[in-house]
Write an enzyme that holds these catalytic residues in place. Structure first.
Site: not given
Length: 352
Positions: A15, A17, A19, A171, A198, A201, A278
């Site tokens: 997991h 990301h 960006d 999101g 996701h 969370e 993350d």
């Protein structure tokens, strides 16, 4: 455990990301390549890309803007992916799944297919350059229309097995409840595309349970399951893996503090878990640091426990059994080459 000790151990990250994990030096280069240099001091750029140690999820997400704005060319995406792959390889991550929202990276002149092919090419280069294997996960976004998200799933189907391994839903799960995406995952299932979601969370137990009901075998974060014994029993019965992101979860208040971070309760209930960054840059972390922070503040770790978690993560990879077995052999070789003979991984070569 010392960080140096953890860093040497073979690890897997599921997991991460794209960006949220680019180093500021790389982002500067990306902007320069586009004849749009960032006229920010290192401190100002760091503040723009890195969230505060304690912040809201909204504040956390604001750190992505300056990065995403630069990732709209083949060169930019390749620099970004190579950067993240290098970071992971330098701390002995054997396999890294990088996720991103392809729809956010398109322009009128840069299509979804252009995004996918730029990343696939970069992943090929990264594997030749670094001692790491890569998989790509394409994120559907909760704020996007169903038609846009179906385009992302279609894109994943087109490139499935060509570095692309799965889709995700990301999101704000409070503004856009998971239950609204039933038809989307039914569509992905019909196309034979693996998926993670996701969920759980931001404190929503129901979100995590719905994600499980949708057929997800992995849940991004999922820590809200700790609120319910029945919920944990469902996750155990369905053999769900929780992609936990400790530093981020503490940072955004998803967990109140380290003492309440649910590693121990998940372990006691025999849930499958793995730790992840993350967002390496936004959370100012590494996978080594994730294990270190858990060990120092929440749940005592050992080399054997870390290696067992790596084995567990491998068994949940969105890839074929041959690739998993090759990674397990690398783990087995690491253990057999250790001078300390007290390390043992039960049923080490199995994929249970």
């Amino acid at each position: 455990m010392e960080k140096a000790q953890i860093k040497k151990l073979p690890k897997v990250e599921l997991h991460c990301h794209l960006d949220g994990s680019i180093r500021k030096e790389t982002l500067r280069n990306i902007y320069v390549d586009q004849d749009n240099p960032l006229h920010l001091s290192d401190e100002a750029l760091h503040q723009a890309m890195t969230a505060a140690k304690q912040c809201s999820l909204t504040e956390y997400l604001s750190c992505f803007r300056i990065v995403s704005s630069g990732l709209h060319t083949q060169q930019a995406l390749q620099l970004a992916l190579l950067d993240v792959a290098q970071q992971a390889a330098e701390e002995n991550v054997l396999y890294l799944e990088i996720r991103l929202s392809p729809m956010h990276l398109t322009t009128e002149k840069f299509s979804l297919e252009d995004v996918a092919e730029a990343l696939i090419t970069a992943a090929d280069i990264a594997e030749r350059r670094y001692d790491i294997q890569l998989g790509l996960i394409f994120c559907c976004m909760r704020q996007q229309s169903e038609s846009q998200n179906k385009l992302v799933i279609d894109l994943a189907k087109k490139y499935l097995g060509k570095r692309v391994v799965a889709v995700d839903l990301a999101g704000d799960e409070l503004k856009f409840p998971t239950e609204a995406y039933s038809s989307l995952f039914a569509y992905a299932s019909r196309l034979g595309i693996p998926y993670t979601i996701h969920a759980g969370e931001t404190g929503s137990l129901q979100s995590a349970l719905i994600a499980i009901d949708f057929g997800a075998k992995r849940i991004g974060h999922g820590i809200a399951l700790a609120q319910s014994q029945k919920g944990m029993e469902i996750a155990k019965k369905q053999e769900i893996l929780l992609e936990m992101c400790p530093v981020c979860n503490i940072q955004t208040g998803a967990a109140a503090n380290w003492q309440n971070y649910p590693v121990e309760i998940f372990r006691k209930n025999n849930l499958a878990i793995c730790f992840n960054t993350d967002n390496r840059t936004v959370s100012n972390t590494t996978l080594t640091n994730e294990f270190f922070q858990v060990d120092q503040n929440s749940y005592s770790l050992s080399e054997e426990r870390i290696l067992q978690q790596t084995k567990t993560a491998i068994s949940y990879l969105f890839t074929d059994n041959e690739a998993k077995l090759l990674l397990l052999r690398r783990l087995e070789n690491f253990v057999s080459n250790r001078s300390e003979n007290n390390l043992s991984l039960n049923n080490f070569s199995t994929l249970d």
